[in-house]
Design a protein around this motif. Structure first.
Motif, mmCIF file in Angstrom:
data_model
loop_
_atom_site.group_PDB
_atom_site.id
_atom_site.type_symbol
_atom_site.label_atom_id
_atom_site.label_comp_id
_atom_site.label_asym_id
_atom_site.label_seq_id
_atom_site.Cartn_x
_atom_site.Cartn_y
_atom_site.Cartn_z
ATOM 1 N N ARG A 1 66.490 50.276 44.138
ATOM 2 C CA ARG A 1 67.575 49.940 44.830
ATOM 3 C C ARG A 1 68.033 48.578 45.092
ATOM 4 O O ARG A 1 69.456 48.084 44.933
ATOM 5 C CB ARG A 1 67.449 50.662 46.241
ATOM 6 C CG ARG A 1 67.564 52.210 46.258
ATOM 7 C CD ARG A 1 67.703 52.670 47.580
ATOM 8 N NE ARG A 1 67.939 54.100 47.446
ATOM 9 C CZ ARG A 1 67.285 55.077 47.762
ATOM 10 N NH1 ARG A 1 65.906 54.817 47.661
ATOM 11 N NH2 ARG A 1 67.522 56.477 47.652
ATOM 12 N N GLN A 2 67.003 47.735 45.582
ATOM 13 C CA GLN A 2 67.220 46.285 45.657
ATOM 14 C C GLN A 2 67.456 45.654 44.075
ATOM 15 O O GLN A 2 68.480 44.834 44.412
ATOM 16 C CB GLN A 2 65.734 45.578 45.918
ATOM 17 C CG GLN A 2 65.817 44.235 46.360
ATOM 18 C CD GLN A 2 64.658 43.724 46.753
ATOM 19 O OE1 GLN A 2 63.557 44.352 46.741
ATOM 20 N NE2 GLN A 2 64.505 42.322 47.178
ATOM 21 N N ARG B 1 71.271 46.584 43.974
ATOM 22 C CA ARG B 1 72.044 45.815 45.093
ATOM 23 C C ARG B 1 72.250 44.451 44.426
ATOM 24 O O ARG B 1 73.391 43.575 44.556
ATOM 25 C CB ARG B 1 71.516 45.786 46.418
ATOM 26 C CG ARG B 1 71.621 46.999 46.891
ATOM 27 C CD ARG B 1 71.378 47.052 48.338
ATOM 28 N NE ARG B 1 69.999 46.685 48.856
ATOM 29 C CZ ARG B 1 68.861 47.638 48.953
ATOM 30 N NH1 ARG B 1 69.197 49.008 49.139
ATOM 31 N NH2 ARG B 1 67.677 47.095 49.131
ATOM 32 N N ARG B 2 70.986 43.791 43.869
ATOM 33 C CA ARG B 2 71.233 42.720 43.405
ATOM 34 C C ARG B 2 72.160 42.233 42.029
ATOM 35 O O ARG B 2 72.743 41.569 41.987
ATOM 36 C CB ARG B 2 69.813 42.021 42.831
ATOM 37 C CG ARG B 2 69.647 40.277 42.567
ATOM 38 C CD ARG B 2 68.377 40.275 41.867
ATOM 39 N NE ARG B 2 67.379 40.596 42.908
ATOM 40 C CZ ARG B 2 66.026 40.655 42.797
ATOM 41 N NH1 ARG B 2 65.578 40.775 41.592
ATOM 42 N NH2 ARG B 2 65.071 40.853 43.633
ATOM 43 N N LEU C 1 74.821 44.150 41.663
ATOM 44 C CA LEU C 1 76.122 44.413 42.183
ATOM 45 C C LEU C 1 76.527 42.989 42.729
ATOM 46 O O LEU C 1 77.938 42.282 42.594
ATOM 47 C CB LEU C 1 76.443 45.085 42.861
ATOM 48 C CG LEU C 1 76.830 46.697 42.490
ATOM 49 C CD1 LEU C 1 76.860 47.814 43.435
ATOM 50 C CD2 LEU C 1 77.748 46.905 41.452
ATOM 51 N N THR C 2 75.715 42.514 43.493
ATOM 52 C CA THR C 2 75.775 41.051 44.218
ATOM 53 C C THR C 2 75.952 39.636 42.981
ATOM 54 O O THR C 2 77.076 39.005 43.214
ATOM 55 C CB THR C 2 74.748 40.667 45.026
ATOM 56 O OG1 THR C 2 74.724 41.865 46.106
ATOM 57 C CG2 THR C 2 75.052 39.378 45.874
ATOM 58 N N ALA D 1 77.237 47.125 47.727
ATOM 59 C CA ALA D 1 75.763 47.170 47.227
ATOM 60 C C ALA D 1 75.261 48.277 48.297
ATOM 61 O O ALA D 1 74.160 49.104 47.788
ATOM 62 C CB ALA D 1 75.251 45.844 47.644
ATOM 63 N N ARG D 2 75.659 48.559 49.548
ATOM 64 C CA ARG D 2 75.223 49.392 50.444
ATOM 65 C C ARG D 2 75.423 50.942 49.769
ATOM 66 O O ARG D 2 74.548 51.534 50.193
ATOM 67 C CB ARG D 2 75.993 49.210 51.638
ATOM 68 C CG ARG D 2 75.601 48.012 52.402
ATOM 69 C CD ARG D 2 76.228 47.997 53.865
ATOM 70 N NE ARG D 2 75.617 49.110 54.533
ATOM 71 C CZ ARG D 2 76.199 49.433 55.638
ATOM 72 N NH1 ARG D 2 77.162 48.786 56.417
ATOM 73 N NH2 ARG D 2 75.827 50.540 56.554
ATOM 74 N N ARG D 3 76.735 51.008 49.268
ATOM 75 C CA ARG D 3 76.777 52.356 48.646
ATOM 76 C C ARG D 3 75.909 52.631 47.491
ATOM 77 O O ARG D 3 75.470 53.784 47.523
ATOM 78 C CB ARG D 3 78.436 52.411 47.954
ATOM 79 C CG ARG D 3 78.767 53.628 47.619
ATOM 80 C CD ARG D 3 80.329 53.705 47.253
ATOM 81 N NE ARG D 3 80.419 54.882 46.458
ATOM 82 C CZ ARG D 3 80.459 56.248 46.915
ATOM 83 N NH1 ARG D 3 80.050 56.298 48.173
ATOM 84 N NH2 ARG D 3 80.976 57.466 46.323
ATOM 85 N N VAL D 4 75.523 51.695 46.687
ATOM 86 C CA VAL D 4 74.518 51.870 45.612
ATOM 87 C C VAL D 4 73.439 52.191 46.228
ATOM 88 O O VAL D 4 72.479 53.123 45.792
ATOM 89 C CB VAL D 4 74.362 50.562 44.625
ATOM 90 C CG1 VAL D 4 73.081 50.678 43.808
ATOM 91 C CG2 VAL D 4 75.640 50.558 43.912
ATOM 92 N N GLY D 5 72.792 51.505 47.278
ATOM 93 C CA GLY D 5 71.541 51.784 47.919
ATOM 94 C C GLY D 5 71.473 53.125 48.525
ATOM 95 O O GLY D 5 70.331 53.707 48.840
#
Length: 835
Positions: free
Chosen positions: A749-750, A753-754, A756-757, A820-824
């Motif tokens: 997940r990290q 998120r990275r 997408l960021t 990123a939160r949604r992906v997580g």
């Protein structure tokens, strides 16, 4: 009815995906309301300040501007009119305020009368009390601080007979209550004492209090008949309307400036709406194709999409109206806690402003979805079932040709604006910037992915798999990358170009305005009298000062008294207006402020007769061709400039009446002023004027404009950030299976998120870099078009440009938070089973 139900059902289904787009619309509408209300409140503050100078009089009598002050006897005739209970004449003259050391302030003071009738006192008292007798006065608060005086302390003033006197300071005035006297010392004395402290006393107006029950309109008409046509009589309301009339132009200027920033923000919001709907419709291709297959025609599909845009615009604009009204209400409360003098600000928007802002937001959204709706309805059903067909080769060629033409035309206009002079240069630069920028926007789908590819090289190296996937995703979707980044590109370009143009203009204009004066300081004696020999000698001994003496004499030329000035041309700065003409001037010739002719017209055979003076015989003087500003600049009232040798023959006894002083090399302005104060100690009759104040005022104005531009344009960047967030959120839904596959093969997940960021960061950086490059070019070209006759100096404000870049990067990072939160939160199973 079925169509409307289906529209609502579809809209509810896409509501989550369109939430961020609605937020962008709401923010734009709120910005519109706040800007219009703030502009109106700003103008209203000027109107209230102007109206405060009218005072509480029921009726006011003034002279037409062209006729000067009121004639004697007008007040006595006004008292005889029925219905008039009291008359107070506003008296004004010139006087002087002395520092504790005995030196007069640089500016002459305005001596103003305080009405004996308390009901007719128009000044705004700040501290203390009203003067009770001839030995008490009021000072404006700024002047009181300058002479270190407080209510109850003694103040020294000059009298009308030239002597000085000490009076008691009863209180201080708020200068905001007399905007007509802004920037000048003000001394208010009882109306019976004005002639004691002022010269040139004149009656500027009459304030009248009417008897109870008297009609203001009928009494004003009776006064017009009694006083004749040489005066203007107005009721209180009419006087306030006249005082605020001058604010109409200011209102237009302020409103246009504010709306220009609002329109930029709304243009960004329109781009965000159009891009979001394009992505949403691309995800709904099969559903739209099925509608076509079951009988829906293109017009019905377009209406369906436009209705959804109408629903989104109506709801988001309503939220924006509430947000804008709330912000204005908070601003009104905060303004009420500040000391604004006679001004009472209300930022609360009118109902008309709210309705128009709502309609504007709805119209903006409807127009933004027209393009995506047309594109979606144009896809044939069979082709839509397999995916949206791209534009044909011919359409792509036509689009490319149009973009190249816009770029070429824009570049040509920019070059013409930079190389030619005013007045058309700024127009050419403006049109060139608009044309070329539209060309860039049309090519964003090619330009921004290429920039992302370059930025992705270090990202892939240092960020590993996440960096490589982020770069690849942006490059594989050039249309989406270009559309999303173009909103950021617009905001950054306008912001950087504005601050660059203002900074370069400031660096070019301010030194030019200051350098064209013969000196930084001007030293004179009252009434144009010769400067004392002691002052000349003392200033000449100061090695930190560069002194240019100006001698003058009133001579009879062609039968008319004419003031002639002379100074050593070698001591004039080369940048001084007319310095080159002065250095080339021959003995026996003169530079004229009226052009080739002399003060009384053309001379005989080009020669003008100068009458002889004591110690000098009569002679002739030749006027050089062309008009020169130098005589006016060097000496107030001077018409001709001659060399010192010529003036020695014409008027051997001509005295030094003005000194132009500049700091010597290595000496700053403050140190030079201290040296002048030391040299002029004991010379209270000598006045020092800071001629560089105009340049400092100009710099302060441009600095404030720059900060305001940065603050307002930051809204457009924030709205563009919402567009980036909306696109990334939609991308998460569209790439759900891809994300599930990446999780299945081992990505954490990290890492997702990275990824997408980094996508948001690369998109923001690409838009920021291209926008900064365009903004620097456009800003320099605009400044060059304005300052071409002076010489363009300096470059962009590096810190502000870096701040704009940092703001854009932070906006990109913030836009990645929600996606990123949604992906997580997505699980592998749910992602793989996503439609």
């Amino acid at each position: 009815m079925t169509t409307y139900r289906y529209t609502l059902a579809e809209f509810r289904g896409q509501l989550r995906q369109l939430a961020l787009t609605g937020a962008a619309i709401a923010l734009g509408v709120a910005f519109l309301i706040a800007s219009v209300s703030g502009s109106g409140a700003l103008v209203d503050s000027f109107s209230q300040s102007a109206a405060s100078e009218v005072g509480p009089a029921d009726v006011q009598v003034t002279a037409p501007e062209a006729r000067g002050p009121l004639e004697p006897g007008v007040a006595d005739r006004a008292r005889q009119v029925a219905g008039v209970a009291a008359v107070s004449a506003r008296l004004a003259g010139r006087g002087g305020v002395l520092t504790p050391a005995g030196r007069p302030l640089d500016e002459a003071a305005v001596i103003s009368s305080v009405a004996a009738d308390p009901a007719l006192r128009w000044q705004l008292l700040k501290d203390g009390r009203w003067p009770a007798g001839p030995g008490e006065v009021l000072l404006d608060a700024d002047t009181a601080r300058r002479v270190d005086a407080r209510p109850g302390s003694d103040v020294r003033l000059t009298r009308a007979d030239g002597t000085t006197g000490t009076v008691r300071l009863a209180g201080t005035l708020d200068g905001r209550g007399a905007p007509g006297f802004a920037g000048r010392p003000v001394v208010a004395v009882p109306d019976g004492s004005v002639a004691q402290y002022a010269t040139g006393v004149a009656t500027t107006s009459l304030d009248l209090r009417l008897a109870p029950g008297a009609s203001h309109a009928r009494t004003a008409e009776a006064l017009r008949q009694a006083l004749g046509g040489g005066v203007e009589v107005r009721t209180h309301d009419a006087s306030v309307a006249e005082a605020t009339r001058q604010s109409r132009t200011l209102y237009g200027v302020v409103l246009i400036a504010a709306l220009s920033f609002v329109l930029i923000a709304l243009a960004v919001a329109r781009m965000v709406v159009g891009n979001t709907f394009s992505v949403v419709l691309a995800q709904r291709t099969r559903r739209l194709a099925l509608l076509r297959c079951v009988g829906a025609d293109r017009a019905q599909v377009r209406r369906l999409i436009r209705r959804q845009g109408l629903l989104l615009g109506a709801g988001a604009s309503a939220a924006g109206v509430l947000l804008g009204a709330g912000l204005c209400g908070v601003g009104t409360v905060l303004a009420g806690t500040a000391d604004l003098g006679p001004v009472h600000l209300s930022l609360v928007p009118s109902p008309v402003t709210c309705v128009l802002a709502w309609l504007f937001g709805v119209l903006l959204t409807v127009l933004a979805v027209r393009g995506p709706a047309k594109a979606a309805s144009a896809v044939p059903p069979v082709a839509a079932l397999g995916g949206v067909a791209g534009p044909t080769g011919g359409a792509r060629v036509r689009a490319t040709v149009l973009s190249v033409l816009l770029l070429t035309a824009g570049a040509g206009l920019l070059a013409a604006g930079v190389t030619t002079g005013p007045p058309l240069s700024l127009l050419a630069v403006t049109l060139g910037a608009i044309s070329s920028f539209f060309g860039v926007l049309r090519l964003c789908h090619r330009l921004l992915p290429a920039v992302v590819a370059g930025l992705g090289v270090p990202v892939r190296r240092f960020c590993g798999t996440a960096g490589g996937l982020a770069t690849r995703q942006l490059r594989l979707n050039p249309g989406r990358t270009g559309a999303t980044g173009s909103a950021l590109l617009l905001g950054v370009t306008v912001m950087v170009s504005a601050v660059t143009a203002l900074e370069i203009t400031s660096n070019s204009l301010v030194p030019a305005v200051s350098a064209r004066q013969p000196g930084v300081f001007s030293v004179t004696a009252p009434g144009g009298a010769p400067l004392p020999a002691g002052a000349l000698a003392a200033l000449g001994r100061e090695r930190t000062l560069g002194v240019t003496p100006v001698r003058s004499a009133a001579l009879e030329i062609d039968g008319r008294s004419t003031l002639v000035a002379a100074a050593d041309p070698a001591l004039l700065s080369p940048s001084t207006d007319g310095a080159g003409q002065a250095r080339a001037l021959a003995d026996g010739s003169a530079l004229s402020g009226f052009g080739d002719d002399g003060p009384a017209g053309p001379g005989e055979h080009g020669a003008h007769r100068v009458a002889g003076t004591a110690g000098a015989p009569g002679t002739t003087l030749r006027i050089e061709s062309g008009r020169s500003r130098l005589p006016f600049t060097l000496q107030n009232g001077a018409v001709l400039f001659v060399t010192p040798a010529t003036l020695d023959r014409l008027a051997p006894a001509a005295a030094v009446t003005t000194l132009w002083i500049s700091p010597a090399a290595g000496t700053d302005r403050f140190a030079a002023r201290q040296a002048m104060d030391r040299a002029l100690d004991g010379q209270p009759q000598v006045t020092v004027t800071d001629t560089a104040a105009q340049a400092e005022t100009l710099r302060s104005l441009l600095d404030r404009m720059m900060l305001i531009s940065m603050a307002l344009l930051a809204f457009s960047v924030a709205i563009a950030g919402l567009g980036v967030a909306a696109t990334l959120m939609l991308g998460v839904d569209e790439r759900a299976r891809e994300i599930g596959m990446l999780r299945a093969i081992g990505m954490s997940r990290q890492q997702l998120r990275r990824m997408l960021t980094l996508e948001a960061l690369l998109l923001a950086l690409a838009g920021a870099l291209v926008g900064t490059g365009l903004g620097l070019g456009y800003g320099w070209a605009a400044a060059r078009s304005v300052t071409s006759t002076l010489g363009t100096v300096g470059g962009p404000p590096v810190l502000l440009v870096l701040a704009a870049l940092a703001l854009t990067v932070l906006t990109g990072l913030a836009a990645a938070v929600l996606p990123a939160r949604r992906v997580g939160r997505m699980t592998v199973v749910d992602a793989l089973h996503a439609p």
